[in-house]
Design an enzyme around this catalytic site. Structure first.
Site, mmCIF file in Angstrom:
data_model
loop_
_atom_site.group_PDB
_atom_site.id
_atom_site.type_symbol
_atom_site.label_atom_id
_atom_site.label_comp_id
_atom_site.label_asym_id
_atom_site.label_seq_id
_atom_site.Cartn_x
_atom_site.Cartn_y
_atom_site.Cartn_z
ATOM 1 N N GLY A 50 0.781 -1.105 0.127
ATOM 2 C CA GLY A 50 -0.213 0.032 0.078
ATOM 3 C C GLY A 50 1.032 1.003 0.027
ATOM 4 O O GLY A 50 1.931 1.193 0.165
ATOM 5 N N CYS A 51 0.221 2.381 -0.331
ATOM 6 C CA CYS A 51 1.021 3.589 -0.142
ATOM 7 C C CYS A 51 1.550 4.018 1.238
ATOM 8 O O CYS A 51 2.696 4.428 1.308
ATOM 9 C CB CYS A 51 0.263 4.608 -0.505
ATOM 10 N N GLN A 52 0.846 3.459 2.006
ATOM 11 C CA GLN A 52 0.822 3.784 3.376
ATOM 12 C C GLN A 52 1.810 3.041 4.327
ATOM 13 O O GLN A 52 2.420 3.162 5.160
ATOM 14 C CB GLN A 52 -0.477 4.096 4.112
ATOM 15 N N ALA A 118 -5.242 3.401 1.073
ATOM 16 C CA ALA A 118 -4.031 2.892 0.679
ATOM 17 C C ALA A 118 -3.181 2.134 1.523
ATOM 18 O O ALA A 118 -2.035 2.230 1.380
ATOM 19 C CB ALA A 118 -3.348 3.747 -0.554
ATOM 20 N N HIS B 360 4.729 8.287 1.552
ATOM 21 C CA HIS B 360 6.001 8.679 0.833
ATOM 22 C C HIS B 360 6.086 9.722 0.082
ATOM 23 O O HIS B 360 6.989 10.226 -0.795
ATOM 24 C CB HIS B 360 6.518 7.222 -0.104
#
Lengths: 140, 404
Positions: A50-52, A118, B360
Site C-alpha cells: 500500500g502507499c501507506q 491505500a 512516501h
C-alpha cells in the site's frame, strides 16, 4: 464458532468503548500482542503493498479449514489485521467466500478500509477471499 | 500589515470541525484551501457567463473568452513572462510536464542524456523515464546529501554536450528544500541543454521571475496557490514552444483541417486542444490576485516564522527526527518518531482533527535514500497559526504515548 457469530462478538466488544481513544488503544494492544506471521513468510511473495503501510498475508489449509497469518509494519493496521484474522481464520473456504465484511463499519474502523487510505487492508480482505476461492477449488 | 486572523476569515473551510475537533489543516503542500473570493468567481462564472470560448459570436462567449484571456495575462504578469502566448493552460503540473516530455520525444536521439534530481515527485520522474524508453536517451540523477540538498558539484560533472534536458523542482514536496535553480539553469545552458523547473511547490511561497531566471519551461498548478483543482499552466519560451509538436489533437488547436493535411494553430492554442477548464483558468487568475494583495514577501516572512517555531517545538519531542534540514526551505516538515510508523501517527492526528500527509509523498526515491517507509509531513500556509502548531505538537505527543 461461525464467522457471523464471531463478528457479532467483536461488534459487542467494540460497543463497550466510549470513544475513539479507547477503540484505538484496544487496536494498538491487539496489534502489539499478536505474533501474526512466521518470519519466513514475511517476504515479497506474500506482500500487499500500500502507499501507506505494508501487509503480509499467508494462508494454509488445515483439514478443511483455512488458517490465515498476517502482519503489517504499522501497528494500527496490525490491530485491524488481528480482528480480520479472528473473524476469518480457522473457517472453511466456502464460509469465508460467503461471509460479508460489513462488521468493520460497525466497529468504527471503516476509514481504515477505505481505498483512499491505500494501507493494504482493502487488498488484504480481497486476498483473504481469493485464497478462500483458490482453496475451495482445490477441495472440490 | 499581515493579519492572520483577518486572513482566516477569508477561508470558509477553516470554520469546520473534523472528528469533533476544529480543523487544523497542515496538508497545504498537497493542496491549498480556497478563499471565498475564488469560490465566488467560480459561482459568478457559472451563474452569469458560462459559455464556450474562442468560437461563439454571441455575447456570453465573448465575455467568457475575455475573462479567460485576462486570466492568462494575469498569470503572464505574475511570472513575468515576455508574452501571453508563452502561458499554456493545462490541467495542472503533471499535464504540463507530460506535454513537454511528449514534445521532446521527437527531438531526442539515442545516447542523448537527460538529467533529473533525486528529490523529484513521481510526476517529474515517470514522464521522463517514459521519454527515455521511447527515444533511447539516458537518465542521469543528481544525488542529494543527508540534509536533503542537491550535490551541485556532482550535477556539474553530469553535464556534457550530450545533455539535452535538465528537470528539477524549484521546491521539494517531501522535504521543502528550495533548490538553487538559478545555478541549475545557467550551468545547463552552458552545455546547450534546456531546463524544465517544476514550480508546483514553489508557487505558493515564491514568485518565480521566468525572464530573469532564463528558464525554458516552468510548471504550476492552480490548486497549490488557493485556486481550484484541475487547472495549471506551462510557461515555455516561445522558441521552444514553436519547436515542440502539439501534444493532443482536437478542436481549438488547429488552423485548417482537411483529410489530406491539418495545419496547427498559433501559440498558445496549438497546445490547448478541446474546451479548456474555462472557469478554472479564470479562478486561477483570481487566486493570484488574492495572494498578491496579501503580498508574497509578507507570506514568505510569516511562513518562515511558522516553520522555525514548529521545527523548534517538534524537536523538543523525544525521538523525533526531521527529514529535510536544508538551509533554504519552505514551510514543510517531514518527520518520524523512532520506532513508530507514520501511518499510525497520521491516523491518530486525524482523529484529533489535524490533517497531515503520511506516506512516501509520491517521492519514493527520497524515502529509499533515507531508508524509511515514509514520513509524517506537516506543511504550512499563510493562514495557519502558532496556536495550530501547538495543537499539532500536543497531538504528536498524544499519538506517541498511545503507540509506544
Amino acid at each position: 464458532m461461525k464467522i457471523k457469530e464471531i463478528q457479532e462478538e467483536i461488534i459487542d466488544e467494540f460497543a463497550m468503548f466510549e470513544d475513539w481513544m479507547q477503540r484505538y488503544e484496544y487496536m494498538i494492544e491487539l496489534g502489539k500482542s499478536l505474533p501474526l506471521i512466521d518470519e519466513q513468510f514475511k517476504t515479497d511473495d506474500y506482500i500487499i503493498k500500500g502507499c501507506q503501510s505494508k501487509v503480509w498475508v499467508h494462508a494454509k489449509l488445515d483439514g478443511n479449514k483455512l488458517i490465515f497469518t498476517a502482519d503489517s509494519d504499522a501497528i494500527i493496521t496490525k490491530g485491524i489485521i488481528a480482528v480480520l484474522i479472528r473473524a476469518f481464520s480457522n473457517q472453511t473456504p466456502q464460509d469465508i467466500i460467503d461471509a460479508d465484511t460489513a462488521f468493520i463499519d460497525e466497529i468504527g474502523l471503516k476509514e481504515h478500509l477505505s481505498p483512499t487510505r491505500a494501507n493494504g487492508l482493502v487488498s488484504m480482505v480481497k486476498q483473504i477471499k481469493l485464497y478462500a476461492i483458490a482453496y475451495q477449488t482445490q477441495l472440490n | 500589515m499581515f493579519n492572520v486572523e483577518k486572513i482566516r476569515k477569508d477561508f470558509p473551510i477553516l470554520n469546520r470541525k473534523v472528528n469533533g475537533n476544529p480543523l487544523v489543516y497542515f496538508d497545504n503542500a498537497a493542496t491549498s484551501q480556497t478563499p471565498l473570493v475564488v469560490i465566488n468567481s467560480i459561482v459568478d462564472y457559472y451563474s452569469n457567463y458560462n459559455a464556450n470560448i474562442h468560437r461563439g459570436v454571441h455575447a456570453l462567449s465573448q465575455e467568457a473568452t475575455d475573462k479567460y484571456e485576462q486570466a492568462r495575462i494575469k498569470i503572464q504578469k505574475h511570472f513575468n513572462a515576455a508574452k501571453a502566448h508563452e502561458i499554456i493552460f493545462t490541467s495542472g503540473t503533471t499535464h504540463a510536464i507530460n506535454l513537454v516530455a511528449n514534445g521532446f520525444s521527437s527531438l531526442l536521439n539515442k545516447g542523448d542524456e537527460v538529467v533529473v534530481s533525486a528529490m523529484e515527485h513521481h510526476s517529474n520522474i515517470v514522464p521522463w523515464q517514459m521519454l527515455c524508453e521511447r527515444t533511447g536517451a539516458i537518465l542521469k540523477v543528481i544525488p542529494i546529501n543527508q540534509e536533503g540538498e542537491l550535490l551541485i558539484d556532482i550535477y556539474q560533472d553530469l553535464l556534457s554536450e550530450k545533455t539535452k534536458l535538465v528537470f528539477c523542482n524549484h521546491v521539494s514536496n517531501a522535504l521543502g528544500t528550495i533548490n538553487p535553480i538559478e545555478k541549475i539553469i545557467s550551468e545547463a545552458h552552458q552545455v546547450g541543454a534546456a531546463v524544465l523547473i517544476d514550480g508546483a511547490q514553489a508557487a505558493p511561497h515564491i514568485v518565480a521571475n521566468v525572464e530573469e531566471l532564463d528558464v525554458d519551461f516552468y510548471t504550476v498548478s492552480a490548486h497549490k496557490v488557493c485556486g481550484p483543482t484541475g487547472v495549471g499552466v506551462l510557461y515555455g519560451k516561445e522558441d521552444w514552444l514553436n519547436k515542440l509538436p502539439p501534444y493532443q489533437g482536437g478542436g481549438e488547436m488547429i488552423a485548417e483541417v482537411t483529410f489530406e493535411k491539418t495545419t496547427y494553430a498559433e501559440l498558445p492554442h496549438k497546445f490547448e486542444a478541446g474546451t479548456p477548464n474555462i472557469c478554472g483558468g479564470i479562478a486561477f487568475g483570481t487566486a493570484l490576485d488574492y495572494m498578491n494583495a496579501i503580498g508574497f514577501d509578507a507570506i514568505a516572512l510569516y511562513e518562515n516564522e511558522l516553520l522555525r517555531y514548529a521545527t523548534k517545538k517538534l524537536l523538543e519531542i523525544d525521538g523525533l527526527k526531521i527529514y529535510g534540514t536544508a538551509k533554504h526551505k519552505t514551510g514543510v516538515i517531514s518527520f518520524n518518531i523512532e520506532g513508530l510508523h507514520p501511518y499510525d501517527i497520521g491516523s491518530i492526528l486525524d482523529k484529533l482533527g489535524i490533517a497531515v500527509r503520511t506516506g512516501h509523498h509520491c517521492a519514493q526515491p527520497i524515502m529509499d535514500f533515507y531508508k524509511i517507509p515514509g514520513t509524517v509531513r506537516a506543511s504550512f500556509s499563510f493562514y495557519n497559526t502558532k496556536e495550530e502548531i501547538d495543537i499539532l505538537v500536543q497531538g504528536v505527543i498524544r499519538a506517541k504515548n498511545m503507540l509506544q
